[in-house]
Design a protein around this motif. Structure first.
Motif, PDB file in Angstrom:
ATOM      1  N   ILE A 134     -47.143 -86.257 -14.312  1.00 49.61           N
ATOM      2  CA  ILE A 134     -46.402 -85.297 -15.118  1.00 49.61           C
ATOM      3  C   ILE A 134     -46.979 -84.004 -15.187  1.00 49.61           C
ATOM      4  N   PHE A 135     -47.757 -83.752 -14.264  1.00 50.86           N
ATOM      5  CA  PHE A 135     -48.294 -82.105 -14.389  1.00 50.86           C
ATOM      6  C   PHE A 135     -47.149 -81.125 -14.142  1.00 50.86           C
ATOM      7  N   ARG A 136     -46.543 -81.511 -13.032  1.00 47.85           N
ATOM      8  CA  ARG A 136     -45.115 -80.424 -12.893  1.00 47.85           C
ATOM      9  C   ARG A 136     -43.894 -81.192 -12.853  1.00 47.85           C
ATOM     10  N   THR A 137     -43.170 -81.192 -14.023  1.00 46.16           N
ATOM     11  CA  THR A 137     -41.832 -81.990 -14.147  1.00 46.16           C
ATOM     12  C   THR A 137     -40.676 -80.695 -14.361  1.00 46.16           C
ATOM     13  N   ARG A 138     -39.523 -81.245 -14.197  1.00 46.33           N
ATOM     14  CA  ARG A 138     -38.478 -80.337 -14.489  1.00 46.33           C
ATOM     15  C   ARG A 138     -37.840 -80.326 -16.080  1.00 46.33           C
ATOM     16  N   PHE A 197     -36.913 -76.750 -20.035  1.00 49.50           N
ATOM     17  CA  PHE A 197     -36.699 -76.925 -18.571  1.00 49.50           C
ATOM     18  C   PHE A 197     -36.652 -75.847 -17.389  1.00 49.50           C
ATOM     19  N   ARG A 198     -37.134 -76.353 -16.355  1.00 52.28           N
ATOM     20  CA  ARG A 198     -37.167 -75.500 -15.310  1.00 52.28           C
ATOM     21  C   ARG A 198     -36.699 -76.278 -13.805  1.00 52.28           C
ATOM     22  N   ASN A 199     -36.057 -75.645 -13.097  1.00 49.60           N
ATOM     23  CA  ASN A 199     -35.811 -76.218 -11.931  1.00 49.60           C
ATOM     24  C   ASN A 199     -36.907 -76.175 -10.954  1.00 49.60           C
ATOM     25  N   GLU A 200     -37.760 -76.586 -11.008  1.00 50.23           N
ATOM     26  CA  GLU A 200     -39.035 -76.645 -10.235  1.00 50.23           C
ATOM     27  C   GLU A 200     -38.564 -77.167  -8.866  1.00 50.23           C
ATOM     28  N   ILE A 201     -38.982 -76.417  -7.863  1.00 49.66           N
ATOM     29  CA  ILE A 201     -38.707 -76.706  -6.316  1.00 49.66           C
ATOM     30  C   ILE A 201     -39.644 -77.848  -6.095  1.00 49.66           C
ATOM     31  N   LYS A 223     -56.503 -76.899 -12.343  1.00 49.38           N
ATOM     32  CA  LYS A 223     -55.124 -76.585 -12.662  1.00 49.38           C
ATOM     33  C   LYS A 223     -54.877 -75.991 -14.091  1.00 49.38           C
ATOM     34  N   GLU A 224     -53.998 -75.230 -14.327  1.00 47.88           N
ATOM     35  CA  GLU A 224     -53.747 -74.680 -15.447  1.00 47.88           C
ATOM     36  C   GLU A 224     -52.950 -75.777 -16.472  1.00 47.88           C
ATOM     37  N   ILE A 225     -53.693 -75.679 -17.776  1.00 48.62           N
ATOM     38  CA  ILE A 225     -52.955 -76.343 -18.548  1.00 48.62           C
ATOM     39  C   ILE A 225     -52.268 -75.710 -19.648  1.00 48.62           C
ATOM     40  N   GLU A 226     -52.900 -74.282 -19.960  1.00 49.51           N
ATOM     41  CA  GLU A 226     -52.448 -73.488 -21.137  1.00 49.51           C
ATOM     42  C   GLU A 226     -52.404 -71.895 -20.582  1.00 49.51           C
ATOM     43  N   THR A 268     -49.855 -68.034 -27.184  1.00 46.42           N
ATOM     44  CA  THR A 268     -50.698 -69.320 -26.528  1.00 46.42           C
ATOM     45  C   THR A 268     -49.641 -70.478 -26.204  1.00 46.42           C
ATOM     46  N   SER A 269     -49.674 -70.869 -24.941  1.00 47.24           N
ATOM     47  CA  SER A 269     -48.356 -71.691 -24.367  1.00 47.24           C
ATOM     48  C   SER A 269     -49.175 -72.975 -23.800  1.00 47.24           C
ATOM     49  N   VAL A 270     -48.776 -74.070 -24.426  1.00 48.20           N
ATOM     50  CA  VAL A 270     -49.538 -75.228 -23.575  1.00 48.20           C
ATOM     51  C   VAL A 270     -48.392 -76.397 -23.531  1.00 48.20           C
ATOM     52  N   GLY A 271     -48.425 -77.045 -22.420  1.00 45.94           N
ATOM     53  CA  GLY A 271     -47.570 -78.208 -22.230  1.00 45.94           C
ATOM     54  C   GLY A 271     -47.933 -79.627 -23.129  1.00 45.94           C
ATOM     55  N   VAL A 272     -47.254 -80.139 -23.601  1.00 39.62           N
ATOM     56  CA  VAL A 272     -47.431 -81.314 -24.016  1.00 39.62           C
ATOM     57  C   VAL A 272     -47.859 -82.541 -23.145  1.00 39.62           C
ATOM     58  N   ASP A 273     -46.992 -82.435 -22.131  1.00 39.06           N
ATOM     59  CA  ASP A 273     -47.239 -83.380 -21.174  1.00 39.06           C
ATOM     60  C   ASP A 273     -48.623 -83.082 -20.259  1.00 39.06           C
ATOM     61  N   ARG A 274     -48.728 -81.833 -19.929  1.00 39.69           N
ATOM     62  CA  ARG A 274     -50.062 -81.663 -19.287  1.00 39.69           C
ATOM     63  C   ARG A 274     -51.310 -81.744 -20.329  1.00 39.69           C
ATOM     64  N   SER A 275     -51.172 -81.666 -21.432  1.00 41.63           N
ATOM     65  CA  SER A 275     -52.338 -81.827 -22.354  1.00 41.63           C
ATOM     66  C   SER A 275     -52.690 -83.580 -22.420  1.00 41.63           C
TER      67      SER A 275
HETATM   68  P1  ATP Z   1     -47.516 -72.843 -13.450  1.00 39.61           P
HETATM   69  O1  ATP Z   1     -48.150 -71.751 -12.774  1.00 39.61           O
HETATM   70  O2  ATP Z   1     -48.146 -74.188 -13.275  1.00 39.61           O
HETATM   71  O3  ATP Z   1     -45.959 -73.071 -12.913  1.00 39.61           O
HETATM   72  P2  ATP Z   1     -46.905 -71.359 -15.596  1.00 39.61           P
HETATM   73  O4  ATP Z   1     -47.626 -70.217 -15.448  1.00 39.61           O
HETATM   74  O5  ATP Z   1     -45.470 -71.048 -15.208  1.00 39.61           O
HETATM   75  O6  ATP Z   1     -47.263 -72.617 -15.019  1.00 39.61           O
HETATM   76  P3  ATP Z   1     -46.086 -70.941 -18.324  1.00 39.61           P
HETATM   77  O7  ATP Z   1     -44.969 -70.238 -17.974  1.00 39.61           O
HETATM   78  O8  ATP Z   1     -47.235 -70.039 -18.719  1.00 39.61           O
HETATM   79  O9  ATP Z   1     -46.612 -71.726 -17.211  1.00 39.61           O
HETATM   80  O10 ATP Z   1     -46.105 -72.255 -19.298  1.00 39.61           O
HETATM   81  C1  ATP Z   1     -47.126 -72.535 -20.225  1.00 39.61           C
HETATM   82  C2  ATP Z   1     -47.456 -73.845 -20.108  1.00 39.61           C
HETATM   83  O11 ATP Z   1     -46.276 -74.891 -20.129  1.00 39.61           O
HETATM   84  C3  ATP Z   1     -48.332 -74.346 -19.182  1.00 39.61           C
HETATM   85  O12 ATP Z   1     -49.386 -73.860 -19.317  1.00 39.61           O
HETATM   86  C4  ATP Z   1     -48.020 -75.713 -18.801  1.00 39.61           C
HETATM   87  O13 ATP Z   1     -48.909 -76.448 -19.705  1.00 39.61           O
HETATM   88  C5  ATP Z   1     -46.484 -75.752 -19.284  1.00 39.61           C
HETATM   89  N1  ATP Z   1     -45.797 -76.058 -18.156  1.00 39.61           N
HETATM   90  C6  ATP Z   1     -45.171 -74.954 -17.554  1.00 39.61           C
HETATM   91  N2  ATP Z   1     -44.269 -75.377 -16.490  1.00 39.61           N
HETATM   92  C7  ATP Z   1     -44.286 -76.913 -16.441  1.00 39.61           C
HETATM   93  C8  ATP Z   1     -43.741 -78.006 -15.761  1.00 39.61           C
HETATM   94  N3  ATP Z   1     -42.915 -77.598 -14.828  1.00 39.61           N
HETATM   95  N4  ATP Z   1     -44.252 -78.929 -16.140  1.00 39.61           N
HETATM   96  C9  ATP Z   1     -44.970 -79.355 -17.037  1.00 39.61           C
HETATM   97  N5  ATP Z   1     -45.434 -78.454 -17.881  1.00 39.61           N
HETATM   98  C10 ATP Z   1     -45.179 -77.173 -17.683  1.00 39.61           C
END
Ligand code: ATP
Length: 434
Positions: free
Chosen positions: A180-184, A170-174, A254-257, A300-307
């Motif tokens: 589903i690319f960037r969610t909280r 969980f992240r309180n993204e602004i 955009k970053e996925i992993e 190695t860190s990847v989001g399920v949603d972004r994948s």
């Molecule tokens: P960004 O720069 O896009 O905010 P980040 O560099 O903070 O991402 P990491 O902390 O490296 O991301 O997290 C690893 C992975 O987790 C990311 O590559 C992404 O796939 C996923 N992830 C991170 N934040 C989110 C988010 N808010 N929503 C969906 N997936 C996320």
């Protein structure tokens, strides 16, 4: 992008959360097909990470953890914060790196930027005071570091080895955005590889390559994937080196992993804050003290949603005029997704629905298959229309039970990609499809 969003809703992949109440900022619910596809993605990742030749075991840590963990990790200090600017006119806030000099909502000018912490806060127990503050984890990997010793001892592991985990973060993204690319609330698949510091560079290259191959193997084309070496001055507080794996989304690269060399940041800080000795004692060193060190971590860190977004975007195809010799003139959608990720593997279709014998046989075939694979039964509409509906959701094989089936106990199996049809005996069907 809009096509993907509406397709995902129409075909039961992704719904806006709390929709009947007008939604809830950047939250999404995964529908019946979405949930199957996510499970397939997670299974593909899990098996590639834990079943290969590398020495990796899994854990499933809790989301709520001792808040001291987040002090040690640097998340509660300035380290895990975005720089925010506020519009002087409408007071909307934005990530500084996401906007130029004018507010995109009203054209107003911005205040100076301020740090904003991204940790989601909650309270544990009946009293809501400072002593009961806890955080929803912002990344899954901290649960791995604090279990490093438990895993090593219980599984008798020697460095190098890895620990894998899949779970919500969980992240309180602004500025949550882009579907589903960037969610909280999101889900991560993370692997932490513990190795001797001298081998960290070598393993970094190894894991980066292995992760890229994972995407290629599951059908992501080379032209849509690239790597980005994060410049030294932009590295996160814990990182010695970071390479982002980027996908070419409809809204840009955009970053996925992230593949990170986290050095000994995590283990040494948890050692310091917890008082627990987290050094590794290399058994091959004659003198124990000489062989004691904090392993370096390659992550190695990847989001399920972004994948999932990546695989959907790559697979979604609109074919003007349709496909095949019987093509109607209308546009056809085909989800050309890897068979392992396809949410539905097989569909059973009685040629006609008003013949009880055919329907009965089709039901028997459906019952035969459904225990072994995700299977649909569909009897409404013409066969051509049903095939098109199935192509749209990426269903791998369509099985038609027709009049001949009543005589020869065989069915027609149609392949999604080639549209070729093959007659298969019902008692050989499971084997054929497997
Ligand atoms: P960004 O720069 O896009 O905010 P980040 O560099 O903070 O991402 P990491 O902390 O490296 O991301 O997290 C690893 C992975 O987790 C990311 O590559 C992404 O796939 C996923 N992830 C991170 N934040 C989110 C988010 N808010 N929503 C969906 N997936 C996320």
């Amino acid at each position: 992008m809009q096509k993907l969003v509406s397709f995902s809703k129409r075909r039961g992949f992704i719904f806006p959360s709390s929709e009947i109440y007008g939604g809830f900022g950047s939250c999404y619910d995964y529908g019946p097909l979405g949930v199957e596809m996510r499970k397939n993605i997670k299974d593909a990742w899990w098996s590639s990470m834990t079943r290969g030749k590398d020495d990796i075991v899994g854990i499933d840590a809790s989301i709520l953890m001792n808040p001291k963990i987040w002090e040690a990790s640097g998340h509660l200090s300035a380290g895990f914060a975005d720089e925010l600017v506020e519009c002087k006119k409408c007071h909307h806030r934005f990530r500084e790196d996401f906007v130029k000099d004018k507010c995109p909502d009203c054209g107003g000018s911005f205040t100076k930027s301020k740090k904003f912490n991204l940790m989601m806060k909650t309270f544990v127990g009946p009293v809501e005071d400072d002593a009961s503050v806890a955080y929803l984890r912002a990344e899954t990997c901290q649960g791995i570091y604090v279990n490093f010793k438990n895993v090593m001892q219980s599984m008798r592991k020697k460095v190098p080895f890895g620990i894998a985990q899949i779970g919500k973060a969980f992240r309180n993204e602004i500025n949550p955005k882009d579907f589903i690319f960037r969610t909280r609330e999101f889900e991560q698949m993370e692997m932490q590889w513990f190795c001797p510091p001298k081998d960290a560079d070598k393993f970094f290259e190894y894991w980066l390559k292995k992760r890229l191959n994972w995407y290629y193997d599951l059908g992501i084309s080379k032209k849509n994937l690239r790597t980005y070496e994060v410049p030294k001055k932009e590295l996160a507080h814990y990182a010695k080196r970071a390479v982002d794996i980027e996908y070419k989304f409809p809204f840009g690269w955009k970053e996925i992993e992230g593949v990170h060399n986290r050095g000994d940041w995590d283990l040494s800080n948890h050692d310091k804050h917890s008082g627990e000795d987290l050094k590794y004692e290399d058994p091959s060193c004659a003198k124990a003290t000489a062989g004691k060190y904090y392993p370096y971590v390659i992550e190695t860190s990847v989001g399920v949603d972004r994948s999932m977004f990546t695989f959907l975007a790559e697979a979604y195809q609109e074919i003007e005029g349709g496909r095949g010799k019987n093509a109607k003139k209308e546009m056809e959608i085909v989800l050309n997704i890897d068979k392992r990720l396809a949410p539905v593997k097989v569909a059973v279709l009685p040629l006609v629905k008003n013949n009880p014998e055919i329907v009965k046989k089709a039901r028997q075939v459906y019952d035969l298959l459904r225990a072994d694979m995700v299977c649909l039964y569909d009897e409404s509409g013409s066969i051509g229309r049903r095939y098109r509906r199935l192509d749209e959701i990426g269903c791998v094989s369509a099985i038609t039970v027709d009049f001949d089936s009543l005589e020869d106990d065989s069915v027609t199996v149609r392949d999604r990609d080639t549209m070729k049809q093959k007659r298969v005996k019902i008692d050989k069907l499971l084997e054929f499809l497997s």
